[in-house]
Every structure is written in structure tokens, then in C-alpha cells.
Design a protein around this motif. Structure first.
Motif, PDB file in Angstrom:
ATOM      1  N   LYS A   1       5.584  -1.665   4.060  1.00 39.15           N
ATOM      2  CA  LYS A   1       5.957  -1.651   2.519  1.00 39.15           C
ATOM      3  C   LYS A   1       7.022  -2.884   2.350  1.00 39.15           C
TER       4      LYS A   1
ATOM      5  N   ILE B   1      -0.752   4.408   0.722  1.00 40.78           N
ATOM      6  CA  ILE B   1      -0.551   4.697   2.496  1.00 40.78           C
ATOM      7  C   ILE B   1      -1.907   5.519   2.707  1.00 40.78           C
TER       8      ILE B   1
ATOM      9  N   ILE C   1      -1.311   0.308   3.564  1.00 39.00           N
ATOM     10  CA  ILE C   1      -0.064   0.783   4.466  1.00 39.00           C
ATOM     11  C   ILE C   1      -0.394   1.838   5.285  1.00 39.00           C
ATOM     12  N   ALA C   2      -0.494   1.703   6.706  1.00 36.93           N
ATOM     13  CA  ALA C   2      -1.046   2.630   7.552  1.00 36.93           C
ATOM     14  C   ALA C   2      -0.454   4.058   7.537  1.00 36.93           C
TER      15      ALA C   2
ATOM     16  N   ARG D   1       1.214   7.339   9.051  1.00 36.31           N
ATOM     17  CA  ARG D   1       1.416   7.606  10.284  1.00 36.31           C
ATOM     18  C   ARG D   1       0.788   8.583  10.925  1.00 36.31           C
TER      19      ARG D   1
ATOM     20  N   ASN E   1       4.478  14.908   7.346  1.00 38.12           N
ATOM     21  CA  ASN E   1       3.108  14.308   6.915  1.00 38.12           C
ATOM     22  C   ASN E   1       2.623  13.412   7.936  1.00 38.12           C
TER      23      ASN E   1
ATOM     24  N   ASP F   1       4.445   2.165  11.563  1.00 38.43           N
ATOM     25  CA  ASP F   1       4.827   0.651  11.320  1.00 38.43           C
ATOM     26  C   ASP F   1       6.123   0.262  11.452  1.00 38.43           C
TER      27      ASP F   1
END
Lengths: 214, 214
Positions: free
Chosen positions: A97, A109, A138-139, A141, A175, A191
Motif C-alpha cells: 500500500k 487486496i 496488493i497481496a 496475507r 483475515n 508484505d
């Protein structure tokens, strides 16, 4: 004397078993990186270019020697973004981010591979450039694990769990997606924002604390 | 018709009271910034220079129009780092861990003002540069509040609490310091790594969930 020795050996064995049975998960911090298609590799690095393997990663993936520059809406550049191999059927750019704000982008995401409607981005290589209409994410998690580990942790593929982090910047990350596959070794991928927020670096350990399975 | 109106008014009043009594805390995201002494301001911007106020902040502080460039051990620069006023008796640079890694520094996580043994850093202004032996920190996350709010939240100055964040990147941040003062308005201060990790931006809300008071 012998009794003392037996005690030490017993303790060492007990500790080893306890460590193996613990629910600790090693962390791998993913820096920004790019996955390329054959077509895009050709444009960026030249026809039939072959990536040079720099470092083996999990599940047959590798960090390549090659890097690219990425450019977003603000037209500023982030340089030296690592290319990961092998080639894929969709080109994908994974950034934090923090990177996204600096580039003027607002990527969703997402799980790796799920790029529909994601952010546009330009990738520049030594032989050419491509401007993607979508592909920057954005990966989300996630924790990679083998089917054996999934039994040990009592979770299954696609479960969403929470993870506890200790230390001065400790806390809980919710999450977190579970991804189970024969070719995965146990590792939580986060990340650089997540690592830096929580005071984590690659090789640190976290623990599953709660199970939100539906 | 009148009954319907009374119902609507009652509900609005109830909602307002409930909102005021809730334990929600607004977030303020602190980007990297610099506090300067009179002596260092003189070196960086010229003798008896006066900072221009750009934006009022809490407790009499302000963001100045002026920015500086900061340089660490890798000799690369981060540009456009905002100066905050008023002047202080110690010069202090607050950066994120992401910034620290990019600069090649390893600053401690500290409360503002506590810079003993913190990282060295160079600050460059339009008229000169200073190389500090110490002064660069990563700010410890904290919540500012008035004495009245501290009663409402049942916490006191210097307490360490935990905070719950909702949303796609939600979770819990532990080790959050409470700072109570007459001149503070209610706000949780986090840095850009913490904001980006947890999907927060200025004006979002978090909640106190646990109280670790000794």
C-alpha cells in the motif's frame, strides 16, 4: 553424573518434540515483485529471453536476476522491482500500500492470480515497456502449508484465520488465508507494510490464535 | 404523522448520544516529519528564519510550509520531509520502518522526545545541512486524549492498551500508549506502515479492546 546427563538429554528431546508440535509458523516477507508472461518478457527483455535464476523459492518458483521499473499514475518510478519465475499466463505486479500511494494507485487486496479489475500499471525493462490495463494488486496475507501441516493446525484450504505476533509492535492480524498444497512448505507470506507495522522480518515466528472457519 | 416524526427525532437523539458515548477513537496517520531546534533551523534555513504555518495540529503544534531532505547510511535521500513547529529543545526525525530500511538505519521505537541513543541522520535544508549523532526514531503508537476522555475510557496517562481495527486488513494493535493532557483532543497516532498494514487512513475509527494496566 549419569542422572544429570539423562536429564539433559531428556529435556533436549522433549524440547525438540514440543517445537515440532508447536503451532508456530515462520514468516516470509514479500517485497514488491512482478510475474511475467512469455509475451511480456519478450517485450521487456528481448525475443525468447530466458530469466536467470537467482534464488529458489517455494513451490518451484524463483527470484530472477532480472529487475524492472514500475510506473503509476503519478509518473514517478519505483526501480529495481524483482522479476519472479517461472513465467505465468497472466502478468501480475504485487506492491505494498505504501508503494501504491507513492505511485498514485489504489490496487485491490487480492489473492495471487486474481487480477480482474485490478490497477493499471506500466512496466519498463531494458528492451521495452508495457502498459497494463489491469494486473497490479496488493497481496492478501496468507499461509502456505502442506496437507500434513493443515491436519496439524486443524485448518483447510481457503480457511480464514487470525495470527498472533509477539514483541514491541505485536498484535493480531485477522483475515489470513490458508493455502494448502503438496508443494508448499509452511510459511506465512506478508508484505513489507505488514512486516514493518508488526515488527516482523523473514524467519520470525507467528501463531494461529483463532479460527473463523464458516 | 406526529408519532412518526417523534419516532424519527427520538431515534436521531438516541443515535447521537450513543455515538458520543461510544469508545471509538479517530485515527491520525503521521507521515515522516522533523522537529527542529532554533540552532538547527538557523543552519538549515538561515539565521533567525521563521517557519511558515501551513496547517494547525493538535496541542499548539503545526505543519510548516518548509520541507527538508533526510539522508541515512546508504547515502540515498528521502525528499520533501515536512518540518513541524513550534521549535523544540531537541531536533528529532520521525520516520517509518519502511523509510528506515530504505535509508539503511535501524531506529528504536520511541515516544516523542526520547531520543537518547537513537539513530544518526543527516538533514539538508536550502541553506545548510546538519549531521545528527542521534535523533532519528520510529514513533511508538499512542492515543492522545483529554482528562475527560481518559475517565470515559477508564484509562490513565502512560497506560498501555490494545486497539481493534475492523475491515479487510483488520486486527489488533497491542502496546498502544495512552497520553493524557488538557490540550489534547482524542486521536490515535500511527505511522504510515501501521496505517497501510491495517487498511487505515486519517479519520477512520478504532476501538480500545483490552486494558493491560499494571
Amino acid at each position: 553424573m549419569n542422572e544429570k546427563l539423562i536429564e539433559i538429554i531428556s529435556k533436549t528431546i522433549a524440547d525438540t518434540i514440543s517445537e515440532r508440535n508447536s503451532l508456530k509458523i515462520p514468516v516470509g516477507v514479500s517485497a514488491r515483485h512482478v510475474h511475467l508472461t512469455k509475451e511480456h518478457l519478450d517485450i521487456l527483455f528481448g525475443k525468447d529471453y530466458i530469466l536467470k535464476k537467482k534464488k529458489e523459492l517455494m513451490g518451484g518458483q524463483f527470484a530472477a536476476e532480472e529487475c524492472v521499473t514500475i510506473i503509476g499514475f503519478k509518473l514517478n518510478a519505483i526501480e529495481k522491482v524483482r522479476v519472479l519465475g517461472p513465467l505465468r499466463d497472466k502478468t501480475q505486479v504485487e506492491i505494498s500500500k505504501t508503494d501504491a500511494i507513492s505511485l498514485g494507485l489504489n490496487p485491490p487486496i487480492r489473492e495471487s492470480g486474481d487480477i480482474k479489475g485490478s490497477s493499471p500499471i506500466t512496466i519498463v525493462g531494458p528492451r521495452g515497456a508495457i502498459s497494463l490495463k489491469e494486473g497490479c494488486i496488493i497481496a492478501k496475507r496468507h499461509i502456505h502449508m502442506s496437507p500434513e501441516d493443515s491436519k496439524r493446525f486443524n485448518v483447510k484450504d481457503d480457511d480464514i484465520i487470525s495470527v498472533k505476533i509477539n514483541g514491541q509492535r505485536g498484535g493480531i492480524l485477522e483475515n489470513v488465508q490458508i493455502r494448502v498444497d503438496e508443494k508448499y512448505t509452511l510459511e506465512m507470506h506478508i508484505d513489507t507494510d505488514e512486516a514493518n507495522c508488526m515488527g516482523l522480518k523473514s524467519g520470525d515466528f507467528v501463531e494461529i490464535v483463532r479460527d473463523n472457519r464458516s
